[in-house]
Design a protein around this motif. Structure first.
Motif, PDB file in Angstrom:
ATOM      1  N   HIS A 114      52.005  41.535  60.565  1.00 25.83           N
ATOM      2  CA  HIS A 114      51.515  42.920  60.270  1.00 25.83           C
ATOM      3  C   HIS A 114      52.322  44.136  60.609  1.00 25.83           C
ATOM      4  N   SER A 115      52.452  45.222  59.523  1.00 29.06           N
ATOM      5  CA  SER A 115      53.300  46.598  59.831  1.00 29.06           C
ATOM      6  C   SER A 115      52.466  47.268  59.630  1.00 29.06           C
ATOM      7  N   SER A 116      52.802  48.483  60.737  1.00 30.76           N
ATOM      8  CA  SER A 116      52.000  49.665  60.797  1.00 30.76           C
ATOM      9  C   SER A 116      52.909  50.712  61.594  1.00 30.76           C
ATOM     10  N   PRO A 117      52.491  51.766  61.598  1.00 29.43           N
ATOM     11  CA  PRO A 117      53.261  52.960  62.128  1.00 29.43           C
ATOM     12  C   PRO A 117      53.323  52.859  63.674  1.00 29.43           C
ATOM     13  N   ASP A 118      52.478  52.646  64.405  1.00 29.34           N
ATOM     14  CA  ASP A 118      52.587  52.495  65.822  1.00 29.34           C
ATOM     15  C   ASP A 118      51.355  51.670  66.345  1.00 29.34           C
TER      16      ASP A 118
END
Ligand code: FES
Length: 373
Positions: free
Chosen positions: A185-189
């Protein structure tokens, strides 16, 4: 004093008896005035809770009324209608809870988009007690039963929502014997990862579940966007896994290219909320016979081509037609079919029986048809 609740059977009895007294308006319309959740014709749900997930995303817990069919599958989405300044807007959101019984609450999670008037309203301005219109749960983005032995979930940003429902469903079932699930999963932070604390707790608790977080803007050296090219490093056996992907279009398109190049396109399932509107290339576009359509409540009759959406035909004949997205996702055009059969312009399937609700924006007449409008 305990609140009295009408059972499904009682509502049906009342509606049946009242129907003979209230024609041409349906008794359902009067019930909806008293309490929108009693309407079977226009399914609705009441907001029970609004929970902030991050600064930008909120989870809405909704209690559906009598008209909503509860049998969804984890990963499906629900069309949702919200009235803002008198205008009804329809959007589709993934359900984030596993299926439950009739009348049981379910949740969706909405991220406020900078340009998104509706998403900002839902995420930040909706309050408990507010009522939203609902369409039936739908979509093919769900795990089969039983799930494959090795699963890869590839998500970014708010694309986590349908996958969260899948994970919660698997967790409720205690996992499925032998299933191995990896979520990339990718997210800003970490602070802006929707469901971040719950996902991390699941990864600690559940032996069949692993989480790989990719943070695009965290730390001294931000990692940039997650691309499928980086995948083999975090999931060396990606070719052997059945994959479900949801996120921005760029991620999905590059994933489709990678899987296709590997000859594995059938092992990749992607979720997009952009169904194609019916057009001349739709299956019914080649049909030529005209059909007679009657709008019973308006007393209007017209003849339409076999590829013409009933919504368009009604509007051309001067009938006040309910509508929303005009492309089959919002259910704002749903209308009872009184007589005849219709063709789904997206699939070519012929269906319908008296009393069925049909979507007039993606349905054409298949022979003589009467609508309750
Ligand atoms: S489904 Fe949106 S107008 Fe028909």
């Amino acid at each position: 004093m305990p609140r009295r609740v009408l059972t499904e059977g009682a509502v049906r009895l009342v509606l049946g008896a009242a129907g003979r007294l209230t024609t041409p308006l349906l008794p359902d319309d009067y019930l909806a005035l008293a309490d929108p959740l009693l309407s079977r014709r226009w399914p609705a749900g009441r907001v029970e809770e609004v929970r902030a997930e991050t600064a930008e995303a909120s989870t809405l817990v909704l209690r559906p009324g009598h008209g909503w069919r509860p049998a969804h599958r984890a990963g499906q989405y629900v069309p949702l209608g919200v009235r803002i300044d008198g205008v009804l807007h329809w959007r589709a959101y993934s359900l984030t809870t596993p299926p439950d019984g009739p009348g049981e609450p379910f949740s969706i999670t909405v991220k406020a988009l900078p340009e998104g008037r509706v998403s900002r309203y839902l995420a930040h301005r909706l309050r408990p007690g507010d009522v939203l219109r609902l369409g039936p749960a739908q979509g093919t983005f769900h795990l089969p039963a039983p799930p494959p032995r090795r699963v890869l979930l590839l998500t970014a940003g708010i694309g986590i929502t349908p996958v969260m429902a899948m994970l919660r469903a698997l967790s409720d079932e205690g996992g499925t014997a032998g299933t191995d699930v990896l979520l990339v999963h990718s997210s800003p932070d970490p602070g802006r990862t929707v469901f971040g604390p719950e996902l991390r707790a699941m990864a600690e608790r559940l032996p069949w579940f692993r989480l790989h977080e990719h943070h695009t803007r965290a730390g001294a050296r931000p990692a940039g966007h997650l691309t499928p090219a980086r995948l083999p490093a975090v999931c060396p056996d990606w070719r052997e896994r059945a994959t479900w992907a949801c996120g921005p279009a760029a991620l999905l398109e590059s994933a489709e290219r990678l899987w296709a190049a590997a000859g594995l396109a059938d092992r990749l399932h992607v979720e997009r909320f952009r169904p194609l509107p019916p057009g001349p290339s739709s299956p019914a576009g080649s049909l030529s016979s005209d059909a007679r359509v009657r709008f019973a409540a308006s007393g209007v009759e017209t003849t339409v081509g076999a590829g013409t959406p009933l919504l368009q035909a009604g509007e051309a004949a001067g009938v006040a037609m309910p509508s929303g997205c005009r492309m089959g996702i919002c259910f704002g055009c749903v209308t009872p079919l009184l007589h005849g059969r219709v063709r789904d312009l997206r699939t070519g399937e012929v269906h319908g029986e008296p009393g069925d609700l049909i979507q007039t924006c993606v349905s054409a007449a298949c022979g003589p048809v009467t609508l309750d409008l």
